[in-house]
Design a protein around this motif. Structure first.
Motif, PDB file in Angstrom:
ATOM      1  N   GLY A 245       0.797  -1.225   0.000  1.00  0.00           N
ATOM      2  CA  GLY A 245       0.000   0.000   0.000  1.00  0.00           C
ATOM      3  C   GLY A 245       0.828   1.273   0.000  1.00  0.00           C
ATOM      4  O   GLY A 245       0.660   2.128  -0.876  1.00  0.00           O
ATOM      5  N   PRO A 246       1.752   1.439   0.951  1.00  0.00           N
ATOM      6  CA  PRO A 246       2.578   2.652   0.963  1.00  0.00           C
ATOM      7  C   PRO A 246       3.430   2.815  -0.293  1.00  0.00           C
ATOM      8  O   PRO A 246       3.647   3.942  -0.752  1.00  0.00           O
ATOM      9  CB  PRO A 246       3.458   2.463   2.208  1.00  0.00           C
ATOM     10  N   LEU A 247       3.892   1.701  -0.865  1.00  0.00           N
ATOM     11  CA  LEU A 247       4.709   1.793  -2.078  1.00  0.00           C
ATOM     12  C   LEU A 247       3.861   2.257  -3.259  1.00  0.00           C
ATOM     13  O   LEU A 247       4.305   3.077  -4.072  1.00  0.00           O
ATOM     14  CB  LEU A 247       5.359   0.439  -2.391  1.00  0.00           C
ATOM     15  N   PHE A 248       2.640   1.725  -3.365  1.00  0.00           N
ATOM     16  CA  PHE A 248       1.744   2.181  -4.430  1.00  0.00           C
ATOM     17  C   PHE A 248       1.447   3.671  -4.273  1.00  0.00           C
ATOM     18  O   PHE A 248       1.477   4.431  -5.246  1.00  0.00           O
ATOM     19  CB  PHE A 248       0.426   1.396  -4.400  1.00  0.00           C
ATOM     20  N   THR A 249       1.169   4.073  -3.038  1.00  0.00           N
ATOM     21  CA  THR A 249       0.847   5.478  -2.778  1.00  0.00           C
ATOM     22  C   THR A 249       2.016   6.385  -3.142  1.00  0.00           C
ATOM     23  O   THR A 249       1.832   7.432  -3.777  1.00  0.00           O
ATOM     24  CB  THR A 249       0.496   5.670  -1.286  1.00  0.00           C
ATOM     25  N   LEU A 250       3.222   5.978  -2.757  1.00  0.00           N
ATOM     26  CA  LEU A 250       4.398   6.789  -3.055  1.00  0.00           C
ATOM     27  C   LEU A 250       4.606   6.922  -4.554  1.00  0.00           C
ATOM     28  O   LEU A 250       4.877   8.022  -5.063  1.00  0.00           O
ATOM     29  CB  LEU A 250       5.642   6.166  -2.408  1.00  0.00           C
ATOM     30  N   SER A 251       4.451   5.823  -5.287  1.00  0.00           N
ATOM     31  CA  SER A 251       4.625   5.890  -6.743  1.00  0.00           C
ATOM     32  C   SER A 251       3.539   6.747  -7.378  1.00  0.00           C
ATOM     33  O   SER A 251       3.787   7.463  -8.354  1.00  0.00           O
ATOM     34  CB  SER A 251       4.621   4.483  -7.354  1.00  0.00           C
ATOM     35  N   GLY A 252       2.322   6.711  -6.807  1.00  0.00           N
ATOM     36  CA  GLY A 252       1.254   7.552  -7.330  1.00  0.00           C
ATOM     37  C   GLY A 252       1.521   9.027  -7.098  1.00  0.00           C
ATOM     38  O   GLY A 252       1.245   9.862  -7.967  1.00  0.00           O
ATOM     39  N   VAL A 253       2.080   9.363  -5.933  1.00  0.00           N
ATOM     40  CA  VAL A 253       2.416  10.754  -5.634  1.00  0.00           C
ATOM     41  C   VAL A 253       3.461  11.269  -6.616  1.00  0.00           C
ATOM     42  O   VAL A 253       3.336  12.372  -7.170  1.00  0.00           O
ATOM     43  CB  VAL A 253       2.925  10.888  -4.186  1.00  0.00           C
ATOM     44  N   PHE A 254       4.510  10.478  -6.854  1.00  0.00           N
ATOM     45  CA  PHE A 254       5.545  10.912  -7.795  1.00  0.00           C
ATOM     46  C   PHE A 254       5.014  10.950  -9.229  1.00  0.00           C
ATOM     47  O   PHE A 254       5.463  11.764 -10.037  1.00  0.00           O
ATOM     48  CB  PHE A 254       6.771   9.997  -7.690  1.00  0.00           C
ATOM     49  N   SER A 255       4.048  10.090  -9.549  1.00  0.00           N
ATOM     50  CA  SER A 255       3.409  10.160 -10.869  1.00  0.00           C
ATOM     51  C   SER A 255       2.687  11.479 -11.039  1.00  0.00           C
ATOM     52  O   SER A 255       2.763  12.121 -12.093  1.00  0.00           O
ATOM     53  CB  SER A 255       2.421   8.996 -11.044  1.00  0.00           C
ATOM     54  N   MET A 256       1.982  11.901  -9.993  1.00  0.00           N
ATOM     55  CA  MET A 256       1.253  13.161 -10.058  1.00  0.00           C
ATOM     56  C   MET A 256       2.208  14.358 -10.133  1.00  0.00           C
ATOM     57  O   MET A 256       1.923  15.343 -10.813  1.00  0.00           O
ATOM     58  CB  MET A 256       0.341  13.295  -8.835  1.00  0.00           C
ATOM     59  N   LEU A 257       3.347  14.250  -9.462  1.00  0.00           N
ATOM     60  CA  LEU A 257       4.316  15.346  -9.512  1.00  0.00           C
ATOM     61  C   LEU A 257       4.944  15.480 -10.898  1.00  0.00           C
ATOM     62  O   LEU A 257       5.270  16.590 -11.344  1.00  0.00           O
ATOM     63  CB  LEU A 257       5.418  15.104  -8.473  1.00  0.00           C
ATOM     64  N   SER A 258       5.106  14.360 -11.599  1.00  0.00           N
ATOM     65  CA  SER A 258       5.734  14.416 -12.924  1.00  0.00           C
ATOM     66  C   SER A 258       4.739  14.762 -14.029  1.00  0.00           C
ATOM     67  O   SER A 258       5.128  15.237 -15.100  1.00  0.00           O
ATOM     68  CB  SER A 258       6.405  13.078 -13.245  1.00  0.00           C
ATOM     69  N   ALA A 259       3.440  14.536 -13.786  1.00  0.00           N
ATOM     70  CA  ALA A 259       2.426  14.733 -14.825  1.00  0.00           C
ATOM     71  C   ALA A 259       2.413  16.133 -15.431  1.00  0.00           C
ATOM     72  O   ALA A 259       2.377  16.274 -16.669  1.00  0.00           O
ATOM     73  CB  ALA A 259       1.050  14.368 -14.280  1.00  0.00           C
ATOM     74  N   PRO A 260       2.418  17.219 -14.643  1.00  0.00           N
ATOM     75  CA  PRO A 260       2.364  18.553 -15.252  1.00  0.00           C
ATOM     76  C   PRO A 260       3.581  18.899 -16.109  1.00  0.00           C
ATOM     77  O   PRO A 260       3.557  19.879 -16.843  1.00  0.00           O
ATOM     78  CB  PRO A 260       2.276  19.493 -14.035  1.00  0.00           C
ATOM     79  N   PHE A 261       4.619  18.080 -16.016  1.00  0.00           N
ATOM     80  CA  PHE A 261       5.805  18.303 -16.844  1.00  0.00           C
ATOM     81  C   PHE A 261       5.887  17.286 -17.993  1.00  0.00           C
ATOM     82  O   PHE A 261       6.899  17.193 -18.669  1.00  0.00           O
ATOM     83  CB  PHE A 261       7.064  18.231 -15.982  1.00  0.00           C
ATOM     84  N   GLY A 262       4.794  16.507 -18.184  1.00  0.00           N
ATOM     85  CA  GLY A 262       4.713  15.607 -19.319  1.00  0.00           C
ATOM     86  C   GLY A 262       4.919  14.141 -19.017  1.00  0.00           C
ATOM     87  O   GLY A 262       4.858  13.317 -19.930  1.00  0.00           O
ATOM     88  N   GLY A 263       5.154  13.776 -17.757  1.00  0.00           N
ATOM     89  CA  GLY A 263       5.363  12.367 -17.418  1.00  0.00           C
ATOM     90  C   GLY A 263       4.056  11.632 -17.237  1.00  0.00           C
ATOM     91  O   GLY A 263       3.123  12.159 -16.624  1.00  0.00           O
ATOM     92  N   HIS A 264       3.958  10.406 -17.748  1.00  0.00           N
ATOM     93  CA  HIS A 264       2.676   9.695 -17.694  1.00  0.00           C
ATOM     94  C   HIS A 264       2.483   8.890 -16.410  1.00  0.00           C
ATOM     95  O   HIS A 264       1.421   8.945 -15.806  1.00  0.00           O
ATOM     96  CB  HIS A 264       2.494   8.805 -18.927  1.00  0.00           C
ATOM     97  N   ALA A 265       3.485   8.125 -15.960  1.00  0.00           N
ATOM     98  CA  ALA A 265       3.328   7.363 -14.712  1.00  0.00           C
ATOM     99  C   ALA A 265       4.637   6.686 -14.345  1.00  0.00           C
ATOM    100  O   ALA A 265       5.390   6.238 -15.226  1.00  0.00           O
ATOM    101  CB  ALA A 265       2.220   6.312 -14.848  1.00  0.00           C
ATOM    102  N   VAL A 266       4.905   6.599 -13.047  1.00  0.00           N
ATOM    103  CA  VAL A 266       6.018   5.796 -12.541  1.00  0.00           C
ATOM    104  C   VAL A 266       5.443   4.735 -11.613  1.00  0.00           C
ATOM    105  O   VAL A 266       4.357   4.912 -11.050  1.00  0.00           O
ATOM    106  CB  VAL A 266       7.084   6.647 -11.809  1.00  0.00           C
ATOM    107  N   ASN A 267       6.160   3.630 -11.459  1.00  0.00           N
ATOM    108  CA  ASN A 267       5.625   2.481 -10.727  1.00  0.00           C
ATOM    109  C   ASN A 267       6.755   1.576 -10.248  1.00  0.00           C
ATOM    110  O   ASN A 267       7.927   1.812 -10.547  1.00  0.00           O
ATOM    111  CB  ASN A 267       4.683   1.691 -11.633  1.00  0.00           C
ATOM    112  N   LEU A 268       6.398   0.538  -9.528  1.00  0.00           N
ATOM    113  CA  LEU A 268       7.384  -0.445  -9.117  1.00  0.00           C
ATOM    114  C   LEU A 268       7.914  -1.157 -10.352  1.00  0.00           C
ATOM    115  O   LEU A 268       7.164  -1.464 -11.279  1.00  0.00           O
ATOM    116  CB  LEU A 268       6.775  -1.469  -8.157  1.00  0.00           C
TER     117      LEU A 268
END
Length: 389
Positions: A245-268
């Motif tokens: 759970g915490p790992l998914f949440t952390l990857s989702g937070v970083f995905s959201m941080l990268s999105a406005p600069f053009g990044g689609h998603a990061v994950n495990l």
């Protein structure tokens, strides 16, 4: 001497993992962002944002848990973007979908029933949808041979020989050969206007139902089913028991941080996770997390110099970049179609999902990936109801 070597093991393993993870799939990321409507500057910014986000996420997660948590960008997600095509509203609408996808990943980590619901998506259907997304991209090497026979065959030959003798370096070597061919045909690259450090580009997001259904939901599903859940499984296979759970949440937070600069998603990560979590990283499992930390630091460096990399990409024929991306995805396609059709009872449902997704046909502005999952799920429900009677 052996002690010194042991201390260098995590560093060398992490460095290798970062090179393999970046070089084997960055062409897919560039192709996906471009297909979604990104300009060259926006695609470069997206590559930078993803690299830095997954690097920082790996460093934070690994240091916090003392577990080799490897992070990657969503390669299946990039492949999905390449087949979904541009949306009404342009890349801004795609960025809005990236933000929604990141938020859904955060919710999957925070809300246990939601996470379990994602995990409950039948594996044959998730794999069949991924195989359908990858199918068209895997045909790129064949199209490249038809368009540029000599160049494409040389690249394929380098990939095939490396695959036989140094498997991990097959795609990176094919990429190097691709750039070499591009340089030989275009001449020296003019780097006078290229910034040494990549400049981020802010893309204001917009939101639409079409983007939600065509990109956000399928991107979320393939990222969770093809990356996050297998990533946890890989760590478990090496004796680690992370709280997912915490790992998914952390990857989702970083995905959201990268999105406005053009990044689609990061994950495990899965493949590079095995490189950082195995014995090659260190004999002592408690010290292997330094391999993931090292890989994260290298990813950050790659992100900072993404503009230089894009200069080489711009000088290379697009069809050859696509061919390398197709070669890089062959293994993923083979695995996905094999897993999708493994269970005889679900084979028909999986094939329906695959065919609808691979058709590339959109209905009501919604991409085939969503309709493929819907069609396969409906047939699976009907089949199981019939069997129950």
């Amino acid at each position: 001497m052996s002690g010194r070597f042991a201390s260098l093991q995590p560093v060398s393993a992490g460095f290798l993992a970062a090179i393999v993870g970046f070089a084997s799939s960055f062409a897919i990321v560039i192709q996906g962002l471009t297909a979604a409507g990104a300009s060259p500057a926006e695609a470069t910014s997206g590559l930078m944002a993803l690299s830095i986000s997954m690097g920082l996420c790996a460093i934070v997660a690994s240091l916090a848990t003392k577990i080799p948590v490897s992070i990657a960008w969503s390669t299946p997600g990039a492949a999905l973007l390449a087949t979904a095509g541009p949306l009404e509203g342009g890349f801004s609408a795609a960025v809005g979908a990236f933000l929604v996808c990141g938020a859904l990943i955060v919710l999957a980590g925070l809300i246990k029933p939601f996470g379990r619901a994602v995990a409950a998506i039948p594996a044959p259907l998730a794999n069949a949808m991924l195989a359908g997304v990858l199918f068209g991209l895997c045909l790129a090497p064949v199209r490249a041979v038809a368009e540029l026979p000599f160049s494409a065959l040389v690249i394929i030959a380098v990939w095939a020989i490396a695959l036989r003798f140094v498997r991990l370096f097959a795609v990176p070597l094919a990429m190097v050969m691709t750039f070499a061919i591009g340089l030989s045909s275009s001449g020296p690259i003019d780097l006078s206007n290229v910034q040494p450090i990549t400049e981020p580009v802010w893309i204001a997001p917009s939101f639409s139902l079409e983007a939600l259904i065509s990109i956000a939901l399928p991107l979320f599903i393939v990222t969770m089913a093809s990356q996050n859940i297998p990533g946890v499984a890989v760590l478990s296979a090496y004796g680690y028991r992370p709280k997912s759970g915490p790992l998914f949440t952390l990857s989702g937070v970083f995905s959201m941080l990268s999105a406005p600069f053009g990044g689609h998603a990061v994950n495990l990560a899965a493949i590079t996770a095995a490189m950082c979590a195995g014995e090659d990283a260190h004999k002592d499992p408690a010290k292997r997390y330094w391999a993931a930390v090292t890989a994260g630091a290298v990813y950050v460096l790659f992100g900072l110099f993404a503009a230089l990399l894009m200069a080489f990409v711009a000088a290379t024929p697009t069809i050859l970049i696509e061919a390398v991306a197709g070669l890089a995805l062959l293994g993923a396609f083979a695995f996905s179609i094999s897993e999708a059709t493994k269970a005889p009872a679900d084979r028909d449902s999986a094939i329906i999902t695959f065919m609808v997704t691979a058709s590339g046909v959109s209905f009501l502005g919604v991409s085939g990936a969503f309709w493929g999952l819907l069609a396969g799920g409906a047939f699976m429900a009907l089949s199981r109801t019939k069997t129950a009677k």
